[in-house]
Design a protein around this motif. Structure first.
Motif, PDB file in Angstrom:
ATOM      1  N   ASN A 111      96.330   0.377  54.844  1.00 51.84           N
ATOM      2  CA  ASN A 111      95.075  -0.031  54.226  1.00 51.84           C
ATOM      3  C   ASN A 111      94.476   1.141  53.440  1.00 51.84           C
ATOM      4  OD1 ASN A 111      91.798  -0.163  54.887  1.00 51.84           O
ATOM      5  ND2 ASN A 111      92.692  -2.018  54.092  1.00 51.84           N
ATOM      6  N   LYS A 170      85.536  -8.071  54.951  1.00 48.67           N
ATOM      7  CA  LYS A 170      86.491  -7.020  55.286  1.00 48.67           C
ATOM      8  C   LYS A 170      85.990  -5.643  54.870  1.00 48.67           C
ATOM      9  CE  LYS A 170      88.848 -10.187  57.074  1.00 48.67           C
ATOM     10  NZ  LYS A 170      88.402 -11.402  56.553  1.00 48.67           N
ATOM     11  N   ARG A 203      82.002   1.164  54.922  1.00 45.69           N
ATOM     12  CA  ARG A 203      82.789   1.235  53.677  1.00 45.69           C
ATOM     13  C   ARG A 203      81.912   0.981  52.457  1.00 45.69           C
ATOM     14  NH1 ARG A 203      88.878  -0.612  53.711  1.00 45.69           N
ATOM     15  NH2 ARG A 203      89.592   1.145  54.912  1.00 45.69           N
ATOM     16  N   LEU A 204      80.983  -0.004  52.630  1.00 49.41           N
ATOM     17  CA  LEU A 204      80.118  -0.322  51.493  1.00 49.41           C
ATOM     18  C   LEU A 204      79.211   0.863  51.159  1.00 49.41           C
ATOM     19  CD1 LEU A 204      79.141  -4.061  52.123  1.00 49.41           C
ATOM     20  CD2 LEU A 204      80.572  -3.161  50.293  1.00 49.41           C
ATOM     21  N   ASP A 259      96.754  -5.084  51.180  1.00 47.40           N
ATOM     22  CA  ASP A 259      96.204  -3.770  51.504  1.00 47.40           C
ATOM     23  C   ASP A 259      96.287  -3.528  53.013  1.00 47.40           C
ATOM     24  OD1 ASP A 259      94.890  -1.380  51.199  1.00 47.40           O
ATOM     25  OD2 ASP A 259      92.893  -2.258  51.077  1.00 47.40           O
ATOM     26  N   ASP A 262      88.381 -11.386  44.083  1.00 44.44           N
ATOM     27  CA  ASP A 262      88.594 -11.239  45.523  1.00 44.44           C
ATOM     28  C   ASP A 262      89.305 -12.475  46.082  1.00 44.44           C
ATOM     29  OD1 ASP A 262      87.366  -8.826  45.401  1.00 44.44           O
ATOM     30  OD2 ASP A 262      85.450  -9.489  46.249  1.00 44.44           O
ATOM     31  N   ALA A 263      89.865 -12.314  47.283  1.00 47.31           N
ATOM     32  CA  ALA A 263      90.644 -13.400  47.869  1.00 47.31           C
ATOM     33  C   ALA A 263      89.790 -14.379  48.671  1.00 47.31           C
ATOM     34  CB  ALA A 263      91.716 -12.810  48.776  1.00 47.31           C
ATOM     35  N   ASP A 264      88.517 -14.039  48.891  1.00 43.98           N
ATOM     36  CA  ASP A 264      87.716 -14.849  49.813  1.00 43.98           C
ATOM     37  C   ASP A 264      86.979 -15.997  49.127  1.00 43.98           C
ATOM     38  OD1 ASP A 264      85.949 -13.351  48.409  1.00 43.98           O
ATOM     39  OD2 ASP A 264      84.979 -12.401  50.115  1.00 43.98           O
ATOM     40  N   PHE A 293      72.860  -4.532  49.488  1.00 40.72           N
ATOM     41  CA  PHE A 293      73.292  -4.791  48.107  1.00 40.72           C
ATOM     42  C   PHE A 293      72.109  -4.634  47.145  1.00 40.72           C
ATOM     43  CE2 PHE A 293      76.896  -7.477  49.898  1.00 40.72           C
ATOM     44  CZ  PHE A 293      77.889  -6.672  49.396  1.00 40.72           C
ATOM     45  N   ARG A 337      81.530 -16.003  51.523  1.00 37.24           N
ATOM     46  CA  ARG A 337      83.000 -16.049  51.640  1.00 37.24           C
ATOM     47  C   ARG A 337      83.415 -17.354  52.320  1.00 37.24           C
ATOM     48  NH1 ARG A 337      86.800 -13.090  54.071  1.00 37.24           N
ATOM     49  NH2 ARG A 337      86.340 -11.225  52.866  1.00 37.24           N
ATOM     50  N   PHE A 355      93.108  -8.173  52.254  1.00 39.25           N
ATOM     51  CA  PHE A 355      93.131  -7.483  53.546  1.00 39.25           C
ATOM     52  C   PHE A 355      92.712  -8.498  54.608  1.00 39.25           C
ATOM     53  CE2 PHE A 355      90.757  -4.629  56.621  1.00 39.25           C
ATOM     54  CZ  PHE A 355      91.907  -4.182  57.242  1.00 39.25           C
TER      55      PHE A 355
HETATM   56  N1  UDP Z   1      89.796  -5.911  50.706  1.00 42.64           N
HETATM   57  C1  UDP Z   1      90.881  -5.059  50.550  1.00 42.64           C
HETATM   58  N2  UDP Z   1      90.911  -3.912  51.282  1.00 42.64           N
HETATM   59  C2  UDP Z   1      89.909  -3.571  52.133  1.00 42.64           C
HETATM   60  C3  UDP Z   1      88.794  -4.421  52.255  1.00 42.64           C
HETATM   61  C4  UDP Z   1      88.761  -5.590  51.515  1.00 42.64           C
HETATM   62  O1  UDP Z   1      91.796  -5.345  49.790  1.00 42.64           O
HETATM   63  O2  UDP Z   1      90.021  -2.526  52.764  1.00 42.64           O
HETATM   64  C5  UDP Z   1      89.773  -7.154  49.933  1.00 42.64           C
HETATM   65  C6  UDP Z   1      89.407  -8.400  50.716  1.00 42.64           C
HETATM   66  O3  UDP Z   1      90.541  -9.015  51.292  1.00 42.64           O
HETATM   67  C7  UDP Z   1      88.769  -9.273  49.654  1.00 42.64           C
HETATM   68  C8  UDP Z   1      88.098  -8.247  48.746  1.00 42.64           C
HETATM   69  O4  UDP Z   1      88.757  -7.024  48.966  1.00 42.64           O
HETATM   70  O5  UDP Z   1      89.724  -9.981  48.912  1.00 42.64           O
HETATM   71  C9  UDP Z   1      86.606  -8.110  48.999  1.00 42.64           C
HETATM   72  O6  UDP Z   1      86.365  -7.849  50.359  1.00 42.64           O
HETATM   73  P1  UDP Z   1      85.083  -8.441  51.123  1.00 42.64           P
HETATM   74  O7  UDP Z   1      84.951  -9.886  50.840  1.00 42.64           O
HETATM   75  O8  UDP Z   1      85.158  -8.019  52.537  1.00 42.64           O
HETATM   76  O9  UDP Z   1      83.922  -7.610  50.413  1.00 42.64           O
HETATM   77  P2  UDP Z   1      82.491  -8.087  49.896  1.00 42.64           P
HETATM   78  O10 UDP Z   1      82.657  -9.441  49.274  1.00 42.64           O
HETATM   79  O11 UDP Z   1      81.618  -8.090  51.073  1.00 42.64           O
HETATM   80  O12 UDP Z   1      82.136  -7.031  48.896  1.00 42.64           O
END
Ligand code: UDP
Ligand code: MG
Length: 335
Positions: A70, A204, A209-210, A42, A93-95, A134, A198, A10
């Protein structure tokens, strides 16, 4: 042996090129493995989709599931799990917070017979409110879950196809995948890694959301909130009953009862009113989730598939990375 890497995306335009480079680098070293990357777009509104399609055209092992909007992290992963056709699936994850260099270790455990390999964070780099959130969640969740779920692992890890098929069969809509992954069982093993921040861009998953994700985790894996309310209600009722008995006996024996003042009365009313509202709210949380299940809406809707086939059509030639496909909706259950 074929491995599919499912990556929810996303708005990750800053990270996708580096991810592509690192994934290819890692798999180059795993010569005997056929692999595929399944990006799940997404509903990104930056240039992520263009970058993913560019990669898909450059390397046919990269494919894209483009969702119609999304739907959230968990739904995106579910879409990837339903479409990946391989002997094992890696979720990440992509980050680049889930480091691709851990992949060979995940694969090695799988080769030695593990059916679910969880990557657990030894340390994490998030700071401030996010980190506090967390940590609080993990403490509360470890205590509250009715079922033992390791709290320090997210989605990052490897799942044998057997576990993937079982996850795909679970029809629930409010999904907490780390919990479901423990719930499906099989031979589970764990490896440890240090979680980086990240690589680029803002998180994202917003704080809102969390929080929703944490509530899903708690309400899907615990009845303790309800039991806690029953316990509090029982204690207050017993206290009230004892007090009522004392007042009645005093009255019957002609003992003058002290006049309780307005402050005591109003405090008691407000306190009990508060407890009752919290209890109704808690019941409502469970009820809303039941309503979600009853509505039977799909978890996600696929707009287009690029370089990958729908789950029930595996074996046929994959679709092109430039030609749009017609709409198709999916649920985890249908996979
Ligand atoms: N992501 C997604 N949809 C969303 C929010 C996040 O697909 O609505 C993806 C985002 O691109 C990433 C992964 O889920 O690859 C984790 O997101 P983020 O790094 O924001 O979350 P965190 O690491 O803080 O849990
Ligand atoms: Mg992240």
């Amino acid at each position: 042996m074929k491995i599919a890497v499912v990556v929810p995306v996303f708005n990750e335009q800053e990270n996708l090129r580096e991810l592509y480079r690192r994934l290819r680098g890692v798999f180059e070293k795993l010569q005997d493995i056929t692999w595929q990357v399944v990006y799940v777009n997404d509903g990104s509104n930056d240039s992520s989709i263009e970058i993913m399609l560019e990669q898909c055209r450059e390397d046919p092992r990269f494919s894209v599931i483009d969702l119609s909007r999304n739907f959230g992290h968990q739904a995106a992963i579910s879409a990837g799990l339903a479409h990946a056709s391989a002997d094992a699936v890696i979720l990440m994850d992509a980050d680049l917070q889930d480091p691709p260099q851990i992949i060979p270790e995940l694969v090695e455990h799988w080769r030695q017979g593990a059916e679910v390999v969880r990557a657990e964070r030894r340390t994490r780099k998030e700071k401030g409110l996010r980190r506090l959130g967390f940590e609080t969640f993990h403490r509360v969740f470890t205590w509250i879950s009715d079922f033992p779920i390791p709290s320090q692992s997210g989605i990052f890890g490897l799942l044998d196809i057997k576990a993937v098929q079982e996850l795909n069969r679970l029809p629930e809509k409010n999904r907490y995948l780390p919990g479901l992954r423990s719930w499906v069982g099989f031979r589970q093993e764990v490896i440890y890694y240090d979680r980086e921040d990240r690589a680029a861009g803002e998180p994202k998953q917003t704080l809102r959301r969390l929080i929703r994700y944490a509530l899903d985790a708690i309400f899907s894996f615990s009845y303790k909130p309800l039991r806690l309310m029953t316990g509090i209600g029982a204690c207050i009722s017993i206290g009230g009953f004892v007090l009522a008995c004392v007042f009645v006996v005093k009255r019957l024996w002609g003992i003058e009862t002290a006049q309780t003042g307005f402050t005591t009365l109003i405090t008691m009313i407000l306190f009990l009113g508060g407890v009752q509202l919290v209890a109704i709210g808690l019941v409502g949380e469970y009820m809303a989730r039941i309503y979600d299940e009853v509505k039977q809406r799909p978890l996600y809707i696929v707009s287009k598939l690029y370089g990958i086939e729908p789950p029930n059509r595996s074996g046929s030639a994959p679709s092109s990375c430039s030609a749009p496909r017609k709409n198709q909706s999916g649920t985890a259950a249908s996979a």
